[in-house]
Motif scaffolding. Structure first.
Motif, mmCIF file in Angstrom:
data_model
loop_
_atom_site.group_PDB
_atom_site.id
_atom_site.type_symbol
_atom_site.label_atom_id
_atom_site.label_comp_id
_atom_site.label_asym_id
_atom_site.label_seq_id
_atom_site.Cartn_x
_atom_site.Cartn_y
_atom_site.Cartn_z
ATOM 1 N N VAL A 53 0.868 -1.178 0.000
ATOM 2 C CA VAL A 53 0.000 0.000 0.000
ATOM 3 C C VAL A 53 0.904 1.228 0.000
ATOM 4 N N VAL A 54 0.687 2.122 -0.952
ATOM 5 C CA VAL A 54 1.526 3.324 -1.042
ATOM 6 C C VAL A 54 1.289 4.178 0.194
ATOM 7 N N GLN A 55 2.322 4.383 0.980
ATOM 8 C CA GLN A 55 2.175 5.122 2.227
ATOM 9 C C GLN A 55 2.770 6.535 2.153
ATOM 10 N N ASP A 56 3.794 6.724 1.289
ATOM 11 C CA ASP A 56 4.578 7.949 1.419
ATOM 12 C C ASP A 56 4.279 9.015 0.377
ATOM 13 N N HIS A 57 3.420 8.763 -0.580
ATOM 14 C CA HIS A 57 3.038 9.832 -1.495
ATOM 15 C C HIS A 57 1.580 9.647 -1.912
#
Lengths: 385, 414
Positions: free
Chosen positions: A40-44
């Motif tokens: 899961v994309v967390q940083d953008h």
């Protein structure tokens, strides 16, 4: 063979047969070869400038080389830390061979795709302005600290410019382009990736695109007869409302300022010049007449036709085709699950309150201005108005 | 007896067909993600409620993540709803309030009715925004999640929004791996297919949002419900508000790591769901309201998913009885054919759905664990049946529902 032995053999055989499907499961359970969580994309947040920002960091590693080239006015070839070959330029043009052909530009390997174009397979980084020749396929990314001007019929992978970027007639972009200054594209450019600018984007007629983002996006030739929308003309604070209609409609506001909604089954028509106050939800087709105004948001489960000079102060959402007439003004997000067609001179969003226009297919006539994002999932096109 | 069995068989077949329809739609149909592209807008003010009851192990992770999301700071307020915690939850929340002044307003609840719905109901006195997002304390939202969950509220027809839940501790043991598969099937196929087909995506109560005016119109949180999310879904539907599912709005959660905790969790879900079925089932199907025909049918089927477990058990008993009584004409041949057909097609439906989901997620090896799901289904069928029977018993004896919080397994934050 005794009966008990036969029974034992049958039971063991049946047991083995039943456990057969479990063998891969048991192996996977023990080996844990695919036991990590789904990524899961967390940083953008999927920002349009994500690739441009990453590339800026990447070319930062040759900053000193670029400075040296700028001082000397010479070019220097080298290799990036990841093995990518680059050409750092101290002048605005690619160096030429004595024969007149471009250095680092070789014959295209696949002429059926690139139609006799030449290819350039090195990353190009310019310390100042950059002037690119015509009919070249740039297989690697391009960066310039100054303006970038491309030649006609070029194909680009990705471009990052610290100032303005201009693509000439018939250019093709495969992945992304970001300009800190203005981005302009001449007619018949095909922009398959992300196009972003910190200043403005201007696409000529017959350009196609997928995703655009800038404070101001101008599609086609801009005419001066379209109304400029003032940010203060929002949320029911308008001073000059359309006056051709003879009626007010709608459901108004609650005591706490939240807009009430009208949920209408079947088709609905807002007559020319009529003002609707509140959120409007229509489960049939919707027709918003010439000069009508909706002070609120609109949702329609079928086709929407917005006639010329109409205004919607909130969002405009259609599950089927959405047609916006000439010189309309829509302030909130504009969405359609099929197609959006925006006619000449209409404005979407404002400079102070940018918005998104999104649909699988988006067609915009000359003179349409969008403040914010235009996102066509399948095809966006600027058509003659 | 035989007619009761026929009715149960018919219901099982309807749910089987529904599984296939959803899976095939997800694999080959048009996929709807109408709001996911809204990345530029005049974003509305948002309140984020984080429900926390004895959450010292996880609350710090959730608040840390929320403080880094990409949403205009002046338009986002986080309200941790500390519901009668007896551990360090309050201390951890107050520490965050000090570190992020103006961005977190705590709601420390020291008494009142137990349960998440009751806590959220009390916390509403602090909420002034039209858009409310809800997270449980064990969730870790990513940078873009708040925008993604807020975007659908630009649609004035949307009353509720639901994102996708992704287990982060899926590799811990066999149970967590099975739950990971079940979650994939439930969200990647089931919820998204309902969104595609304009049916009734279910509000999950976490990684979710609700419109304040819609909530007020339907009467606020129902603190008598064991699953406030299911209750909310149906009341929104009856009042003409849509709940939408955003498959790409993903958020990590923690799934139960022991069977005891899992059984408690699924029993609570079953009881809450059955509550909603009793409360809204007849009205949804036959009443006068704003839901259309397909929403009425799908909503009713969704309400019935947990009652199918005890019905299936009853069906097994009836089938045995019918067989030994010899009541059914041609019972031998019909039973054999039916059994063979269902074994080949019917039982496969749920597995097909999960396998399709795992493939859509791009995972390859974990699909081999599918046969073990029989174990998970067996535990579920008996747990859910037990929940239904105790619910009936409680209704007859007048006993009150008891709310069980799901235990956490993460190491406590320092």
């Amino acid at each position: 063979m005794t009966a008990s032995l036969a029974l034992t053999v049958v039971l063991i055989g049946a047991g083995l047969l039943l456990s057969l499907p479990l063998i891969p499961a048991i192996i996977e359970l023990r080996r844990r070869s695919d036991a990590m969580p789904l990524i899961v994309v967390q940083d953008h947040a999927g920002e349009i400038r994500y690739f441009a920002d990453s590339f800026r960091s990447f070319v930062g590693s040759i900053e000193s080389v670029l400075q040296a080239c700028l001082l000397s006015g010479q070019s220097e070839a080298g290799t990036m830390p990841d093995g990518t070959n680059y050409l750092a330029l101290g002048s605005s043009e690619l160096p030429k061979l004595p024969s007149g052909r471009q250095a680092y530009v070789t014959n295209a390997r696949n002429r059926t795709i690139h139609a006799n174009k030449e290819t350039c397979e090195v990353l190009i980084a310019a310390a100042g302005n950059l002037q690119l020749p015509a009919r070249v396929v740039f297989g690697r990314d391009i960066f310039a600290k100054g303006d970038i001007a491309g030649g006609a019929d070029n194909e680009y992978r990705a471009i990052l410019g610290d100032r303005d970027i201009h693509l000439a007639f018939g250019s093709t972009l495969q992945r992304w382009v970001h300009a800190n200054g203005r981005f302009t594209a001449e007619a018949e450019c095909r922009l398959f990736g992300r196009v972003s600018s910190d200043s403005s984007i201007q696409l000529a007629t017959m350009c196609t695109f997928l995703r655009l983002n800038a404070p101001r996006v101008e599609l086609g030739k801009i005419f001066n007869d379209a109304p400029e929308v003032d940010d203060s003309d929002l949320n029911g604070r308008s001073k000059a409302l359309p006056t051709r209609g003879d009626a007010m409609a709608g459901v108004g506001l609650r005591e706490d300022g939240i807009r009430k909604r009208l949920l209408h089954d079947g088709d609905y028509e807002l007559r020319a010049g009529q003002i609707f106050n509140g959120n409007l939800i229509v489960r049939g087709r919707l027709h918003i007449g010439d000069g009508a105004k909706v002070q609120g948001s609109v949702k329609c489960e079928k086709d929407v036709l917005v006639e010329d000079n109409a205004e919607v102060t909130g969002s405009l959402i259609a599950e089927h085709k959405l047609t916006i007439g000439r010189n309309c003004s829509i302030h909130g997000p504009i969405l359609s699950e099929r197609e959006v067609f925006i006619q000449r001179g209409s404005r979407c969003g404002t400079r102070g309150l940018p918005t998104t226009v999104s649909a699988p297919l988006i067609f915009a006539e000359d003179g349409v201005v969008v403040f914010g994002t235009v996102w066509a999932r399948e095809l966006g096109s600027v058509v003659a108005g | 007896m035989v007619y009761a069995l026929y009715i149960i068989v018919l219901l099982v077949c309807v749910y089987t067909a529904r599984h296939y329809w959803f899976t095939l739609n997800r694999l080959f149909g048009h996929q709807r993600h109408p709001y996911i592209d809204i990345d530029t807008a005049d974003w509305p003010p948002v309140t984020i409620l984080v429900a926390a009851h004895n959450e010292e192990k996880v609350i710090a992770n959730a608040l840390s993540a929320l403080m880094t999301v990409k949403y205009p700071e002046d338009k986002m307020l986080v309200i941790p709803v500390n519901d009668r915690s007896k551990d360090r939850t309050r201390e951890i929340i107050d520490d965050f309030v000090d570190r992020f002044p103006g961005r977190i307003r705590p709601f420390h609840r020291t008494g009142g009715k137990a349960g998440k719905a009751a806590a959220l109901k009390d916390a509403m006195e602090l909420v002034t925004t039209e858009v409310i997002l809800i997270f449980d304390a064990d969730y870790i939202p990513g940078a873009g999640l708040v925008k993604q969950l807020t975007a659908p509220f630009f649609d004035p027809e949307v009353g509720g929004v639901m994102g996708r839940v992704v287990p982060m501790n899926c590799g811990t043991n066999m149970l967590t791996r099975l739950l990971d598969l079940e979650r994939s099937g439930g969200y990647q196929v089931d919820q998204q297919a309902r969104m595609n087909l304009r049916l009734v995506p279910q509000h999950g109560g976490t990684v979710a949002g609700v419109r304040m005016s819609a909530l007020q119109e339907i009467g606020g949180w129902n603190d008598k419900s064991l699953t406030e999310d299911t209750d909310l879904t149906y009341r929104l539907l009856l009042f003409g508000w849509k709940t939408v599912y955003q498959n790409r709005s993903e958020c990590y959660e923690e799934v139960p790591e022991t069977w005891q905790v899992r059984i408690k969790q699924i029993m609570r879900w079953a009881k809450g769901h059955n509550q909603a079925m009793v409360a809204y089932g007849i009205r949804l199907l036959f009443g006068k309201h704003r839901a259309n025909l397909r929403e009425r049918i799908d909503g009713t089927l969704l309400l019935g998913v947990y009652i199918m477990a005890p019905l299936t058990l009853v069906g097994w008993v009836l089938a045995l009885a019918v067989f030994y009584e010899g009541i059914a004409p041609l019972h031998g041949i019909v039973a054999l054919l039916a059994f063979t057909a269902y074994s080949a097609i019917g039982n496969l439906a749920a597995f097909f759905e999960i396998a399709a989901a795992v493939r859509l997620d791009g995972n390859r090896e974990r699909i081999r664990l599918l046969p073990f799901l029989v174990m998970g289904f067996t535990v579920s069928i008996f747990s859910v049946s037990r929940a239904a029977f105790t619910q009936v018993r409680d209704a007859l004896t007048g006993a009150e529902f008891h709310w069980d919080k799901t235990e956490r397994f993460r190491t406590a934050a320092p």
